[in-house]
Design a protein around this motif. Sequence first.
Motif, PDB file in Angstrom:
ATOM      1  N   CYS A  91      -6.961  10.742  -3.695  1.00 12.94           N
ATOM      2  CA  CYS A  91      -7.865   9.793  -3.032  1.00 12.94           C
ATOM      3  C   CYS A  91      -8.579  10.529  -1.899  1.00 12.94           C
ATOM      4  O   CYS A  91      -7.939  10.974  -0.932  1.00 12.94           O
ATOM      5  CB  CYS A  91      -7.090   8.589  -2.490  1.00 12.94           C
ATOM      6  SG  CYS A  91      -8.124   7.429  -1.558  1.00 12.94           S
ATOM      7  N   ASN A  96      -9.006  -0.595   3.158  1.00 18.09           N
ATOM      8  CA  ASN A  96      -9.125   0.805   3.569  1.00 18.09           C
ATOM      9  C   ASN A  96      -7.814   1.562   3.387  1.00 18.09           C
ATOM     10  O   ASN A  96      -7.384   2.311   4.271  1.00 18.09           O
ATOM     11  CB  ASN A  96      -9.597   0.925   5.018  1.00 18.09           C
ATOM     12  CG  ASN A  96     -10.060   2.332   5.340  1.00 18.09           C
ATOM     13  OD1 ASN A  96     -10.554   3.055   4.452  1.00 18.09           O
ATOM     14  ND2 ASN A  96      -9.902   2.757   6.579  1.00 18.09           N
ATOM     15  N   ARG A  97      -7.186   1.369   2.241  1.00 17.27           N
ATOM     16  CA  ARG A  97      -5.961   2.089   1.903  1.00 17.27           C
ATOM     17  C   ARG A  97      -5.723   1.985   0.403  1.00 17.27           C
ATOM     18  O   ARG A  97      -6.280   1.112  -0.268  1.00 17.27           O
ATOM     19  CB  ARG A  97      -4.776   1.530   2.669  1.00 17.27           C
ATOM     20  CG  ARG A  97      -4.505   0.053   2.437  1.00 17.27           C
ATOM     21  CD  ARG A  97      -3.517  -0.502   3.442  1.00 17.27           C
ATOM     22  NE  ARG A  97      -3.997  -0.334   4.795  1.00 17.27           N
ATOM     23  CZ  ARG A  97      -3.297  -0.673   5.876  1.00 17.27           C
ATOM     24  NH1 ARG A  97      -2.091  -1.179   5.757  1.00 17.27           N
ATOM     25  NH2 ARG A  97      -3.796  -0.496   7.083  1.00 17.27           N
ATOM     26  N   CYS A  98      -4.914   2.881  -0.118  1.00 17.63           N
ATOM     27  CA  CYS A  98      -4.568   2.836  -1.532  1.00 17.63           C
ATOM     28  C   CYS A  98      -3.484   1.786  -1.748  1.00 17.63           C
ATOM     29  O   CYS A  98      -2.500   1.718  -1.005  1.00 17.63           O
ATOM     30  CB  CYS A  98      -4.083   4.197  -2.011  1.00 17.63           C
ATOM     31  SG  CYS A  98      -5.431   5.399  -2.237  1.00 17.63           S
ATOM     32  N   CYS A 111      -8.259   8.445   1.605  1.00 21.20           N
ATOM     33  CA  CYS A 111      -6.948   8.562   2.256  1.00 21.20           C
ATOM     34  C   CYS A 111      -6.533  10.018   2.460  1.00 21.20           C
ATOM     35  O   CYS A 111      -5.606  10.293   3.232  1.00 21.20           O
ATOM     36  CB  CYS A 111      -5.878   7.838   1.431  1.00 21.20           C
ATOM     37  SG  CYS A 111      -6.088   6.054   1.330  1.00 21.20           S
ATOM     38  N   GLU A 112      -7.197  10.920   1.726  1.00 18.18           N
ATOM     39  CA  GLU A 112      -6.858  12.343   1.753  1.00 18.18           C
ATOM     40  C   GLU A 112      -5.379  12.544   1.411  1.00 18.18           C
ATOM     41  O   GLU A 112      -4.643  13.250   2.097  1.00 18.18           O
ATOM     42  CB  GLU A 112      -7.185  12.960   3.124  1.00 18.18           C
ATOM     43  CG  GLU A 112      -8.666  12.919   3.455  1.00 18.18           C
ATOM     44  CD  GLU A 112      -8.980  13.589   4.776  1.00 18.18           C
ATOM     45  OE1 GLU A 112      -8.041  13.767   5.594  1.00 18.18           O
ATOM     46  OE2 GLU A 112     -10.145  13.953   4.999  1.00 18.18           O
ATOM     47  N   ALA A 113      -4.980  11.884   0.329  1.00 21.90           N
ATOM     48  CA  ALA A 113      -3.594  11.972  -0.131  1.00 21.90           C
ATOM     49  C   ALA A 113      -3.563  11.714  -1.628  1.00 21.90           C
ATOM     50  O   ALA A 113      -4.496  11.127  -2.195  1.00 21.90           O
ATOM     51  CB  ALA A 113      -2.710  10.965   0.602  1.00 21.90           C
ATOM     52  N   SER A 150       0.832  -1.196   0.000  1.00 19.76           N
ATOM     53  CA  SER A 150       0.000   0.000   0.000  1.00 19.76           C
ATOM     54  C   SER A 150       0.874   1.257   0.000  1.00 19.76           C
ATOM     55  O   SER A 150       2.105   1.176  -0.015  1.00 19.76           O
ATOM     56  CB  SER A 150      -0.908   0.009   1.237  1.00 19.76           C
ATOM     57  OG  SER A 150      -0.136   0.246   2.412  1.00 19.76           O
ATOM     58  N   THR A 151       0.234   2.397   0.027  1.00 16.89           N
ATOM     59  CA  THR A 151       0.969   3.664   0.076  1.00 16.89           C
ATOM     60  C   THR A 151       1.381   4.027   1.507  1.00 16.89           C
ATOM     61  O   THR A 151       2.053   5.039   1.711  1.00 16.89           O
ATOM     62  CB  THR A 151       0.100   4.805  -0.495  1.00 16.89           C
ATOM     63  OG1 THR A 151      -1.139   4.871   0.226  1.00 16.89           O
ATOM     64  CG2 THR A 151      -0.194   4.581  -1.973  1.00 16.89           C
ATOM     65  N   ILE A 152       0.991   3.190   2.487  1.00 19.23           N
ATOM     66  CA  ILE A 152       1.388   3.431   3.872  1.00 19.23           C
ATOM     67  C   ILE A 152       2.912   3.372   3.984  1.00 19.23           C
ATOM     68  O   ILE A 152       3.546   2.418   3.541  1.00 19.23           O
ATOM     69  CB  ILE A 152       0.754   2.396   4.819  1.00 19.23           C
ATOM     70  CG1 ILE A 152      -0.765   2.448   4.716  1.00 19.23           C
ATOM     71  CG2 ILE A 152       1.212   2.635   6.246  1.00 19.23           C
ATOM     72  CD1 ILE A 152      -1.375   3.752   5.148  1.00 19.23           C
ATOM     73  N   HIS A 188      -7.808   2.743  -4.427  1.00 20.04           N
ATOM     74  CA  HIS A 188      -8.199   2.547  -3.029  1.00 20.04           C
ATOM     75  C   HIS A 188      -9.024   1.285  -2.896  1.00 20.04           C
ATOM     76  O   HIS A 188      -9.965   1.061  -3.647  1.00 20.04           O
ATOM     77  CB  HIS A 188      -8.996   3.749  -2.520  1.00 20.04           C
ATOM     78  CG  HIS A 188      -9.275   3.697  -1.048  1.00 20.04           C
ATOM     79  ND1 HIS A 188      -8.398   4.199  -0.104  1.00 20.04           N
ATOM     80  CD2 HIS A 188     -10.330   3.180  -0.357  1.00 20.04           C
ATOM     81  CE1 HIS A 188      -8.893   4.015   1.094  1.00 20.04           C
ATOM     82  NE2 HIS A 188     -10.071   3.395   0.982  1.00 20.04           N
ATOM     83  N   GLY A 213      -2.467   9.829  -4.927  1.00 22.61           N
ATOM     84  CA  GLY A 213      -2.170   8.430  -5.226  1.00 22.61           C
ATOM     85  C   GLY A 213      -1.370   8.301  -6.505  1.00 22.61           C
ATOM     86  O   GLY A 213      -1.637   9.000  -7.486  1.00 22.61           O
TER      87      GLY A 213
END
Length: 283
Positions: free
Chosen positions: A95, A113-115, A98-100, A78-80, A108, A102
């Motif tokens: 996104c 619950n993440r990209c 995620c308010e970020a 993920s992007t985490i 997503h 991508g």
Amino acid sequence: MTGLRHILPKNAVDAASLCYALLLIHNVIILGDFVVAPWMKEHYGTTDLQILWYNIYGGFVYINVIGNMWKIMTTNTSTIGKILPTLLKPGWHYCVVCEANGPPRSYHCPTCNRCILKRDHHCMFTGKCIGYFNHRHYICLICYTWLGAMFASTYCMGFTWTMLGEFSFYNLLCFCFPLFLLLFGMLDFYTAIICLLTLVATLFWFIITILIVWHSKHIIYNMTTHERRHNIYTYNLGWRENIKHIFGSKWYVCWLFPWIQSPLPGDGMSFPTSENFESQKDQ
């Protein structure tokens, strides 16, 4: 405990699917080792050496199935943890969940619950999305599961039909609908379980064959499920480079064992296109 919660499936469907897969795998192993193998030795004169080779093959497949499932579940794709730009770059998207921003090819996943970087799909049997960093393990998982299902089906089929007796329409119903006939007292519990395990192994063999054929195009053309559905061939770099972008630099050997390190050529946030790749080769 925090790490375990991160690995385990997030919803009931994924958790049930994972438990079902693990239960099926281990029950088929028990059936093969403790029921079918002694029967083969008694009725067909199968030697201990042959049984040993069966177990070596089965153990190799088992390690790769479980190992690749584990790698899928524990690999962050993920992007985490990624440093994402605050300004929207060309080809990127925002996104709202995620308010970020991508990267290209990321989407997503509502379940995770993440990209997910280079998201292909969500695998309910592992409870994780298949993306850039675990795509290799998913392909290996379905290939080794195919080998295991093929072996289990052919290994147990003779024993199952010996229990049922000669081929007839009634015995075919027993094989295809064992739980239904068990419910109405037309089949004993032991025979029903044997039929069920053999039937499910055979069905898995057929279903996974279709999966392998479906995903082979993703490997050959370096595409995701979304890109395939929209006929996007932007990232097709030729079959050899495409394989490297899934299996890494050691693509020729990494499929033997899930813990073989095979670094990917990118970071999952930027991808060479066929146009740029051809321009680099011409220079």
